[in-house]
Design a protein around this motif. Sequence first.
Motif, PDB file in Angstrom:
ATOM      1  N   TRP A 200       0.813  -1.212   0.000  1.00 30.68           N
ATOM      2  CA  TRP A 200       0.000   0.000   0.000  1.00 30.68           C
ATOM      3  C   TRP A 200       0.850   1.268   0.000  1.00 30.68           C
ATOM      4  CZ3 TRP A 200      -4.558  -0.201  -1.735  1.00 30.68           C
ATOM      5  CH2 TRP A 200      -5.533   0.763  -1.438  1.00 30.68           C
ATOM      6  N   PHE A 214      -3.478  -5.084 -11.766  1.00 29.17           N
ATOM      7  CA  PHE A 214      -4.493  -6.057 -11.314  1.00 29.17           C
ATOM      8  C   PHE A 214      -5.733  -5.962 -12.200  1.00 29.17           C
ATOM      9  CE2 PHE A 214      -8.303  -6.770  -8.586  1.00 29.17           C
ATOM     10  CZ  PHE A 214      -8.164  -8.136  -8.403  1.00 29.17           C
ATOM     11  N   LYS A 222      -9.389 -13.573  -9.914  1.00 27.63           N
ATOM     12  CA  LYS A 222      -8.162 -12.870  -9.534  1.00 27.63           C
ATOM     13  C   LYS A 222      -8.465 -12.221  -8.203  1.00 27.63           C
ATOM     14  CE  LYS A 222      -9.378  -8.835 -12.400  1.00 27.63           C
ATOM     15  NZ  LYS A 222      -8.908  -7.865 -13.407  1.00 27.63           N
ATOM     16  N   THR A 223      -7.490 -12.233  -7.306  1.00 25.43           N
ATOM     17  CA  THR A 223      -7.721 -11.711  -5.969  1.00 25.43           C
ATOM     18  C   THR A 223      -6.549 -10.833  -5.581  1.00 25.43           C
ATOM     19  OG1 THR A 223      -8.373 -12.364  -3.714  1.00 25.43           O
ATOM     20  CG2 THR A 223      -6.796 -13.796  -4.828  1.00 25.43           C
ATOM     21  N   LEU A 224      -6.868  -9.614  -5.195  1.00 25.10           N
ATOM     22  CA  LEU A 224      -5.849  -8.621  -4.839  1.00 25.10           C
ATOM     23  C   LEU A 224      -5.636  -8.653  -3.338  1.00 25.10           C
ATOM     24  CD1 LEU A 224      -4.324  -5.855  -5.712  1.00 25.10           C
ATOM     25  CD2 LEU A 224      -6.375  -4.750  -4.848  1.00 25.10           C
ATOM     26  N   HIS A 225      -4.397  -8.796  -2.906  1.00 19.82           N
ATOM     27  CA  HIS A 225      -4.074  -8.677  -1.484  1.00 19.82           C
ATOM     28  C   HIS A 225      -3.177  -7.457  -1.301  1.00 19.82           C
ATOM     29  CE1 HIS A 225      -4.821 -13.171  -0.243  1.00 19.82           C
ATOM     30  NE2 HIS A 225      -5.844 -12.624  -0.870  1.00 19.82           N
ATOM     31  N   ALA A 226      -3.713  -6.440  -0.625  1.00 23.21           N
ATOM     32  CA  ALA A 226      -2.924  -5.229  -0.394  1.00 23.21           C
ATOM     33  C   ALA A 226      -2.638  -5.096   1.092  1.00 23.21           C
ATOM     34  CB  ALA A 226      -3.670  -4.001  -0.895  1.00 23.21           C
ATOM     35  N   ASN A 227      -1.395  -4.774   1.407  1.00 26.08           N
ATOM     36  CA  ASN A 227      -0.976  -4.639   2.806  1.00 26.08           C
ATOM     37  C   ASN A 227      -0.165  -3.375   2.989  1.00 26.08           C
ATOM     38  OD1 ASN A 227      -1.753  -7.373   4.038  1.00 26.08           O
ATOM     39  ND2 ASN A 227      -0.650  -7.985   2.192  1.00 26.08           N
ATOM     40  N   PRO A 228      -0.266  -2.749   4.164  1.00 27.82           N
ATOM     41  CA  PRO A 228       0.539  -1.556   4.420  1.00 27.82           C
ATOM     42  C   PRO A 228       2.026  -1.903   4.355  1.00 27.82           C
ATOM     43  CG  PRO A 228      -1.084  -1.900   6.169  1.00 27.82           C
ATOM     44  CD  PRO A 228      -1.064  -3.144   5.339  1.00 27.82           C
ATOM     45  N   PHE A 237       2.408 -13.494   6.566  1.00 28.50           N
ATOM     46  CA  PHE A 237       1.202 -14.318   6.388  1.00 28.50           C
ATOM     47  C   PHE A 237       0.816 -14.476   4.921  1.00 28.50           C
ATOM     48  CE2 PHE A 237      -1.552 -10.782   5.554  1.00 28.50           C
ATOM     49  CZ  PHE A 237      -1.236  -9.767   6.458  1.00 28.50           C
ATOM     50  N   GLU A 238       1.366 -13.664   4.025  1.00 31.10           N
ATOM     51  CA  GLU A 238       1.056 -13.839   2.606  1.00 31.10           C
ATOM     52  C   GLU A 238       1.664 -15.126   2.043  1.00 31.10           C
ATOM     53  OE1 GLU A 238      -1.173 -12.562   0.873  1.00 31.10           O
ATOM     54  OE2 GLU A 238      -1.649 -10.656   1.823  1.00 31.10           O
ATOM     55  N   ARG A 248      -5.360 -24.724  -3.723  1.00 23.83           N
ATOM     56  CA  ARG A 248      -6.697 -24.660  -4.318  1.00 23.83           C
ATOM     57  C   ARG A 248      -6.644 -24.934  -5.826  1.00 23.83           C
ATOM     58  NH1 ARG A 248      -7.931 -19.725  -2.297  1.00 23.83           N
ATOM     59  NH2 ARG A 248      -8.341 -18.491  -4.138  1.00 23.83           N
TER      60      ARG A 248
ATOM     61  N   PHE B 214     -10.593   1.468   3.569  1.00 28.68           N
ATOM     62  CA  PHE B 214      -9.423   0.657   3.946  1.00 28.68           C
ATOM     63  C   PHE B 214      -8.267   1.567   4.346  1.00 28.68           C
ATOM     64  CE2 PHE B 214      -5.373  -1.325   2.472  1.00 28.68           C
ATOM     65  CZ  PHE B 214      -5.305  -2.340   3.408  1.00 28.68           C
ATOM     66  N   LYS B 222      -3.380  -4.438   8.431  1.00 29.61           N
ATOM     67  CA  LYS B 222      -4.672  -4.461   7.737  1.00 29.61           C
ATOM     68  C   LYS B 222      -4.383  -5.023   6.365  1.00 29.61           C
ATOM     69  CE  LYS B 222      -4.267   0.439   6.432  1.00 29.61           C
ATOM     70  NZ  LYS B 222      -4.951   1.756   6.366  1.00 29.61           N
ATOM     71  N   THR B 223      -5.295  -5.847   5.875  1.00 28.37           N
ATOM     72  CA  THR B 223      -5.043  -6.514   4.600  1.00 28.37           C
ATOM     73  C   THR B 223      -6.312  -6.427   3.768  1.00 28.37           C
ATOM     74  OG1 THR B 223      -4.156  -8.546   3.608  1.00 28.37           O
ATOM     75  CG2 THR B 223      -5.552  -8.839   5.551  1.00 28.37           C
ATOM     76  N   LEU B 224      -6.142  -5.906   2.557  1.00 29.13           N
ATOM     77  CA  LEU B 224      -7.265  -5.703   1.646  1.00 29.13           C
ATOM     78  C   LEU B 224      -7.372  -6.900   0.713  1.00 29.13           C
ATOM     79  CD1 LEU B 224      -9.258  -3.530   0.212  1.00 29.13           C
ATOM     80  CD2 LEU B 224      -7.323  -3.178  -1.330  1.00 29.13           C
ATOM     81  N   HIS B 225      -8.538  -7.506   0.638  1.00 29.56           N
ATOM     82  CA  HIS B 225      -8.784  -8.567  -0.337  1.00 29.56           C
ATOM     83  C   HIS B 225      -9.831  -8.077  -1.328  1.00 29.56           C
ATOM     84  CE1 HIS B 225      -7.322 -12.222   2.237  1.00 29.56           C
ATOM     85  NE2 HIS B 225      -6.442 -11.266   2.170  1.00 29.56           N
ATOM     86  N   ALA B 226      -9.424  -7.858  -2.562  1.00 34.91           N
ATOM     87  CA  ALA B 226     -10.361  -7.391  -3.584  1.00 34.91           C
ATOM     88  C   ALA B 226     -10.561  -8.479  -4.624  1.00 34.91           C
ATOM     89  CB  ALA B 226      -9.832  -6.128  -4.248  1.00 34.91           C
ATOM     90  N   ASN B 227     -11.813  -8.711  -4.989  1.00 33.68           N
ATOM     91  CA  ASN B 227     -12.153  -9.752  -5.959  1.00 33.68           C
ATOM     92  C   ASN B 227     -13.125  -9.206  -6.994  1.00 33.68           C
ATOM     93  OD1 ASN B 227     -10.909 -12.302  -4.723  1.00 33.68           O
ATOM     94  ND2 ASN B 227     -12.023 -11.447  -2.994  1.00 33.68           N
ATOM     95  N   PRO B 228     -13.038  -9.714  -8.234  1.00 32.77           N
ATOM     96  CA  PRO B 228     -13.994  -9.271  -9.249  1.00 32.77           C
ATOM     97  C   PRO B 228     -15.410  -9.666  -8.838  1.00 32.77           C
ATOM     98  CG  PRO B 228     -12.209 -10.565 -10.232  1.00 32.77           C
ATOM     99  CD  PRO B 228     -12.107 -10.713  -8.751  1.00 32.77           C
TER     100      PRO B 228
END
Lengths: 251, 251
Positions: A200, A214, A222-228, A237-238, A248, B214, B222-228
């Motif tokens: 972030w 993304f 597709k899944t976005l993982h954003a962290n500070p 943890f990622e 999966r 967020f 803090k962790t953002l998970h964004a999905n379509p």
Amino acid sequence: MRFISETSSDGVHEQLFVLGEVPGVLWTPEGAVGTRPLVLMGHGGGQHKKAPGIVARARRFAAECGYAVVAVDVPAHGDRPKVEEYDRILTENRARMEAGEALAPLIAEFQALVARRTVPEWRAVLDAVQQLGRVGSGPVGYWGVSLGCGLGVPFVAAEPRVRAAVLGLGGASPSASASPSPSAEAAARITVPVQFLVQWDDERVPRAQGLALFDALASVEKTLHANPGKHGEIPAFELDSALSFFARHLG
Amino acid sequence: MRFISETSSDGVHEQLFVLGEVPGVLWTPEGAVGTRPLVLMGHGGGQHKKAPGIVARARRFAAECGYAVVAVDVPAHGDRPKVEEYDRILTENRARMEAGEALAPLIAEFQALVARRTVPEWRAVLDAVQQLGRVGSGPVGYWGVSLGCGLGVPFVAAEPRVRAAVLGLGGASPSASASPSPSAEAAARITVPVQFLVQWDDERVPRAQGLALFDALASVEKTLHANPGKHGEIPAFELDSALSFFARHLG
């Protein structure tokens, strides 16, 4: 493919090899027999095939998931010789940056150039590694961030054996801009599931450009993982999350 | 706290209760004895304490993690009577929307109003549930998206027992705007770890507003998970991810 050395510890077998002029390392579960998923890992800029982050991830993929994992040195990295053309471009880029040009497009342009060599090299590595009885032609995953994303996006786009990819710390021009960046064009050809990491407070990749890359992925999942945190500060943890993601999709 | 009914299936014990005028449901692992983590779940708008998504999540938290889980009806939802003031405001908001006002600030304003009731109600629910021998004063988590985020943000900000929260499908005015939204002000008082869900194609919460909420969280982790997908289309794998997140923070 010529094996140079091998060691085993904590249930993971590690072999150094050379394929043509490409030095690499292969990790497999100790005593592995038969076909299994294979993860190719692309290292970051200035790093190499055995950078600590690569080794830590590879060992967990092998030990916990039973996967084979392979990483190779990118040209001008690790055990590979300097590339005069790259040095010249990097020197030019420093000058262009000092003259006020934005860093991100220069990085993207350079990575697209390097990818012209790494895409065929990495495909040849898959060919060779999948010939081994203890690897075989199972599903393939890709993991790479930063330079590993810049080179990974065109690789995943080009290589149909890749079924799932963890990418991140890379960017593309936001879609409003006039000329789409090469990374966005390649991303638009990726349709496999992607887990995409954004830092972030990334000091190298502007947030909007990370989100734009993304956005450009054509993948239905597709899944976005954003962290500070900054570019190099992906939280630990990622790695757990990457393990779940590959489990999966690769089994 | 008055228990009304109880049933057990697949290892999970479910009890309906009323606390004052608040109807709720408590899930615990069958045969649970002693202190354990407790997750409070906030349902979405138009839903209720036993909406299918709430029940599915609660049962997995209880069965797989051994947690206690509690959910209650929000005022004017489920078994609770209509609230004339809310009906009046919702009618006014429809008119304001038709007159061209943006939806998101109206939703935020309304949720802030409802939160003035739910924050003390939910705190009283924690007090009562934690008195039970099979729950006790263990660490508390919160899970809530959409309305459950609008009400959850001020709750998590106010309640020091909450140690970790999954939030999402909520928004705040981007920070450049003149007056910070109430959700952003409350988010800036949250310091516990948060996993925040954004739907990339949310038709109700503009993407920039989800990212702004967020961004407003003061949490170091803090962790953002964004999905379509649209507002209601959170992918199933995010439940696995919530389980891992709570396991990491609540034990």
